[in-house]
Design an enzyme around this catalytic site. Structure first.
Site, mmCIF file in Angstrom:
data_model
loop_
_atom_site.group_PDB
_atom_site.id
_atom_site.type_symbol
_atom_site.label_atom_id
_atom_site.label_comp_id
_atom_site.label_asym_id
_atom_site.label_seq_id
_atom_site.Cartn_x
_atom_site.Cartn_y
_atom_site.Cartn_z
ATOM 1 N N HIS A 1 0.861 -1.179 0.000
ATOM 2 C CA HIS A 1 0.000 0.000 0.000
ATOM 3 C C HIS A 1 0.897 1.228 0.000
ATOM 4 O O HIS A 1 1.584 1.499 0.978
ATOM 5 C CB HIS A 1 -0.921 -0.006 1.226
ATOM 6 C CG HIS A 1 -2.082 -0.938 1.083
ATOM 7 N ND1 HIS A 1 -3.085 -1.033 2.019
ATOM 8 C CD2 HIS A 1 -2.409 -1.815 0.108
ATOM 9 C CE1 HIS A 1 -3.978 -1.934 1.611
ATOM 10 N NE2 HIS A 1 -3.574 -2.422 0.463
ATOM 11 N N TYR B 1 -9.904 5.593 5.577
ATOM 12 C CA TYR B 1 -10.237 5.955 6.958
ATOM 13 C C TYR B 1 -11.190 7.145 6.867
ATOM 14 O O TYR B 1 -10.783 8.220 6.447
ATOM 15 C CB TYR B 1 -8.984 6.362 7.730
ATOM 16 C CG TYR B 1 -8.042 5.216 8.073
ATOM 17 C CD1 TYR B 1 -8.117 4.580 9.310
ATOM 18 C CD2 TYR B 1 -7.069 4.778 7.179
ATOM 19 C CE1 TYR B 1 -7.251 3.541 9.643
ATOM 20 C CE2 TYR B 1 -6.202 3.737 7.508
ATOM 21 C CZ TYR B 1 -6.299 3.120 8.738
ATOM 22 O OH TYR B 1 -5.454 2.096 9.067
ATOM 23 N N PRO C 1 -7.084 -0.357 17.205
ATOM 24 C CA PRO C 1 -6.657 -0.807 15.871
ATOM 25 C C PRO C 1 -6.471 0.318 14.844
ATOM 26 O O PRO C 1 -5.957 0.055 13.759
ATOM 27 C CB PRO C 1 -7.785 -1.748 15.444
ATOM 28 C CG PRO C 1 -8.962 -1.343 16.259
ATOM 29 C CD PRO C 1 -8.437 -0.818 17.548
ATOM 30 N N LYS D 1 -1.071 -0.924 14.453
ATOM 31 C CA LYS D 1 0.256 -1.088 15.038
ATOM 32 C C LYS D 1 0.467 -2.392 15.815
ATOM 33 O O LYS D 1 1.615 -2.736 16.130
ATOM 34 C CB LYS D 1 0.545 0.082 16.001
ATOM 35 C CG LYS D 1 0.744 1.401 15.308
ATOM 36 C CD LYS D 1 2.133 1.489 14.720
ATOM 37 C CE LYS D 1 2.296 2.570 13.701
ATOM 38 N NZ LYS D 1 2.550 2.080 12.344
ATOM 39 N N TYR E 1 2.867 5.890 10.307
ATOM 40 C CA TYR E 1 2.057 4.781 9.804
ATOM 41 C C TYR E 1 2.931 3.694 9.184
ATOM 42 O O TYR E 1 2.730 2.504 9.446
ATOM 43 C CB TYR E 1 1.020 5.294 8.796
ATOM 44 C CG TYR E 1 -0.100 4.317 8.536
ATOM 45 C CD1 TYR E 1 -1.298 4.389 9.247
ATOM 46 C CD2 TYR E 1 0.033 3.308 7.585
ATOM 47 C CE1 TYR E 1 -2.323 3.485 9.022
ATOM 48 C CE2 TYR E 1 -0.988 2.404 7.347
ATOM 49 C CZ TYR E 1 -2.166 2.500 8.064
ATOM 50 O OH TYR E 1 -3.184 1.597 7.839
HETATM 51 C C1 PHB Z 1 -7.984 -4.516 8.870
HETATM 52 O O1 PHB Z 1 -7.815 -4.746 7.662
HETATM 53 O O2 PHB Z 1 -8.587 -5.321 9.588
HETATM 54 C C2 PHB Z 1 -7.464 -3.252 9.447
HETATM 55 C C3 PHB Z 1 -6.761 -2.370 8.644
HETATM 56 C C4 PHB Z 1 -6.275 -1.195 9.173
HETATM 57 C C5 PHB Z 1 -6.494 -0.889 10.500
HETATM 58 C C6 PHB Z 1 -7.193 -1.773 11.310
HETATM 59 C C7 PHB Z 1 -7.682 -2.957 10.789
HETATM 60 O O3 PHB Z 1 -6.045 0.284 10.999
#
Ligand code: PHB
Length: 392
Positions: free
Chosen positions: A72, A202, A294, A298, A386
């Site tokens: 990504h 996000y 989450p 991390k 990140y």
């Molecule tokens: C996920 O794909 O489950 C996932 C991705 C990014 C995050 C949290 C969970 O920040």
């Protein structure tokens, strides 16, 4: 039974440490309560930082990751009804994250251990640890044969998660718990559909946060902020889709591609750190020592950076007899842990809507997102954190 390093828990921390120590010729035994099939089929997130990927590749467990992991190069912050891209690669001098689910990492590490004859005892229940102040601490466990057994070792590694024996063995008078419980959770789904976006989205919305992630070309993972005490039964598929669509809706006409929902769960949100991360000959790594919400992706990476330090410290000790790196483990690990704690808290508070947030709070949040997506300095800070700070 005797070994050099006794490891409790075959999660990312325990398995990676066993692998790294093996490359130095240091012997380990892993005791794990679950069965191999259960570990390999529990679907978890897997956003790997650049340093996690580099370490796996450099130490010979990154072949499948290189083939199947999806890089990504950036991520999308969505607010005000449109996308704002953070270019990880451009802002960090070429560092990226890689999507490769955690259970795939575990499969690769388990296979690598077993291939070289490494010992992982599945289905064993650790009941206690003792002798932490001596040079021969002991792990007490009930084996797959239901017999009480003991593993004598030089060092004990608690890699057994938030509810394990490792953390509980840190003496009350020594241990400090730092905790924050968030007043919301994530409602997560897995669905059969093609990706709605190539990069993670996000999204901040007045109705609350949403995250659009993926697993494979045919399976997508999505989340929306919910009441942590809500019940899965309260959410029909129609209600889930209309909530998700509402939270990503905007003037650009973006819509999620819907599909059959085949898994639903509610994830609580918590930040936690145990200090110190060591006592005598017991060392904690990964979730045994800390939890992050989450939002910053991390969790797995912190487990790997903990064991990167432990591998160096144990290697140095077995090579020279010196204990300086072991003695300094907790301080060194905690510095990175707290940086990740701050980042995860910050991402969470920037993107979620707290109950009772005022119009001022909303405007301030939007101004912060405008700063992060509109200035190179703030965007670089998000990107660097990140993709992950360097290990060690
Ligand atoms: C996920 O794909 O489950 C996932 C991705 C990014 C995050 C949290 C969970 O920040």
């Amino acid at each position: 039974m005797r070994t050099q390093v006794g490891i409790i828990g075959a999660g990312p921390a325990g398995l990676m440490l066993a692998h790294l120590l093996h490359l130095r010729g240091i012997e380990t035994v892993i005791l794990e309560s679950r069965q191999r099939e259960a570990i390999e089929s529990t679907i978890r997130a897997g956003i790997l930082e650049q340093s996690t990927v580099d370490l796996m590749v450099e130490t010979g467990v990154g072949e499948r990751l290189k083939r199947e992991g999806v890089p990504h190069h950036g991520t999308i912050l969505r607010f005000g009804g449109r996308n704002h891209r953070i270019d990880f690669q451009g802002l960090t001098g070429g560092r990226v994250t890689t999507l490769y689910p955690q259970h795939e990492v575990l499969k690769d590490l388990i296979a690598a251990r077993l291939q070289v004859g490494g010992e992982i005892r599945f289905g064993t229940k650790v009941t206690a640890v003792s002798g932490l102040d001596s040079k021969q601490p002991v792990i007490h466990f009930i084996g797959a044969d239901a017999a009480d057994s003991r593993l004598h070792c030089d060092f004990i590694l608690g890699c057994d998660g938030a509810y394990g024996v490792g953390r509980a063995a840190m003496p009350d008078g020594l241990r400090q718990d730092y905790q924050r419980i968030y007043p919301f959770g994530w409602f997560g789904i897995l669905c059969k559909a093609p990706p709605s976006s190539e990069e993670l989205v996000y999204a901040r919305h007045d109705r609350g946060f949403a995250l659009i992630s993926n697993r494979t070309p045919d399976v997508q993972r999505m989340y929306f902020q919910c009441d942590p005490n809500d019940k899965i039964e309260n959410w029909s598929d129609d209600r889930i889709w209309s909530e998700l669509q509402a939270r990503v809706q905007g003037g650009d006409g973006f819509r999620l591609i819907e599909g059959e929902i085949f898994q639903r769960n509610i994830v609580p949100m918590r930040s936690y750190v145990c200090e110190p991360m060591q006592h005598g000959r017991l060392f904690l790594a990964g979730d045994a020592a800390h939890t992050v919400p989450p939002t910053g992706a991390k969790g797995l990476n912190l487990a790997i950076s903990d064991v990167f330090l432990l591998d160096r410290a144990l290697g140095h000790h077995y090579a020279t007899g010196a204990t300086d790196l072991l003695d300094g483990y907790s301080a060194a690990a905690l510095r990175r842990v707290w940086r990740a704690q701050h980042f995860s808290w910050w991402m969470t508070s920037m993107l979620h809507r707290a109950d009772g947030a005022s119009a001022f709070d909303d405007r301030r949040q939007l101004a912060e997102l405008d700063l992060v997506t509109g200035t190179v300095a703030a965007a670089t800070s998000l990107a660097q954190n990140y993709v992950g700070l360097p290990f060690g």
